[in-house]
Design an enzyme around this catalytic site. Structure first.
Site, short mmCIF file in Angstrom:
data_model
loop_
_atom_site.label_atom_id
_atom_site.label_comp_id
_atom_site.label_asym_id
_atom_site.label_seq_id
_atom_site.Cartn_x
_atom_site.Cartn_y
_atom_site.Cartn_z
N LEU A 165 3.55 16.18 17.79
CA LEU A 165 3.53 17.27 16.86
C LEU A 165 2.84 18.84 16.49
O LEU A 165 2.90 19.66 16.94
CB LEU A 165 3.76 16.64 15.45
CG LEU A 165 3.05 17.12 14.09
CD1 LEU A 165 4.76 17.91 14.15
CD2 LEU A 165 3.39 16.54 13.15
N THR A 224 -0.72 23.17 14.01
CA THR A 224 -1.53 22.57 13.29
C THR A 224 -2.97 22.03 13.99
O THR A 224 -4.30 21.76 13.15
CB THR A 224 -1.53 21.53 12.70
OG1 THR A 224 -0.54 20.56 13.39
CG2 THR A 224 -0.23 21.40 11.94
N ASN A 267 -0.03 12.07 9.47
CA ASN A 267 0.05 13.56 8.38
C ASN A 267 1.42 14.38 8.66
O ASN A 267 1.72 14.97 8.26
CB ASN A 267 -0.78 14.50 8.04
CG ASN A 267 -1.75 13.34 7.31
OD1 ASN A 267 -1.79 12.97 6.47
ND2 ASN A 267 -3.23 13.98 8.06
#
Length: 228
Positions: free
Chosen positions: A15, A22, A123
């Site tokens: 991710l 991020t 998250n």
């Protein structure tokens, strides 16, 4: 026949730093904590943190500062870093998706090939919801479901199992050294996204998804399906 054949391949994506931007927020949150502790923390230092669990990252940071603390203080700093990070990601939207990621996801989805997310982030679900990418993934394996951090291949092996693919028929997209190592240990095809010099152990390397074309994806699918 074709549908059955396609099910043999599986695509697994990290991710942070692969799908969404991020990684910069992790860096800022760790740097804030490092400043608080009087530890110099650079972007080069942050490379060692990519793909690594939050607990291990804090251990590395404390080792850098030669700091020993109680478990209670350690846990408080873990929570402090995460709260700082959550403040950054709370404002995320589709603009955080990295260039041409959606194009690649669309192509794979249209081919009917299952996709999984394999991330150390706890998250991950929240982030995918904020950037509206949840619908692409047939399975999500995140930091809440694994006990061993990369370079252990646990996260990718669980992801492969969830999408019904054998490890040797899977490919992993990663931006971290630990993630590439985990994919290689699992016997999966590895694709490094980022600095190709840093990620030289990957089977394939691209600076970003804009360099990935349809021919490469088609050849990759054929390669994955040919492995027994």
């Amino acid at each position: 026949m074709i549908k059955s054949k396609m099910k043999k391949a599986g695509f697994i994506f990290d991710l942070d730093g692969v799908i969404v931007d991020t990684a910069k927020y992790h860096y800022l949150a760790w740097k804030n904590l490092a400043n608080e502790l009087g530890i110099e923390f650079t972007e080069a230092d942050n490379e060692k943190f990519k793909g690594v669990s939050r607990k291990r990252c804090l251990e590395l940071l404390l080792e850098m500062g030669n700091i020993t603390v109680s478990k209670e203080q350690f846990d408080r700093w873990l929570e402090e870093k995460n709260e700082d990070y959550l403040k950054y990601i709370s404002k995320m939207d589709k603009k955080e998706i990295l260039p041409d990621v959606t194009k690649v996801l669309d192509y794979i989805k249209d081919k009917g090939i299952p996709m999984a997310l394999g991330s150390a982030s706890k998250n991950a679900v929240s982030i995918l919801e904020k950037v509206a990418l949840m619908s692409y993934f047939d399975a999500i394996v995140d930091g809440t479901q694994v006990t061993k951090a990369k370079p252990d291949p646990e996260v990718f092996l669980i992801a492969a199992k969830k999408i019904g693919a054998e490890p040797e028929n899977c490919v992993v997209f990663e931006d971290a050294l630990a993630g590439i190592e985990a994919a290689n240990i699992a016997g999966m095809e590895s694709i490094g996204i980022g600095d190709v010099k840093i990620l030289s152990d990957a089977d394939h390397g691209f600076n970003n998804f804009t360099e990935i074309d349809v021919k490469f994806l088609d050849d990759l699918i054929l390669l994955l399906e040919s492995k027994n």
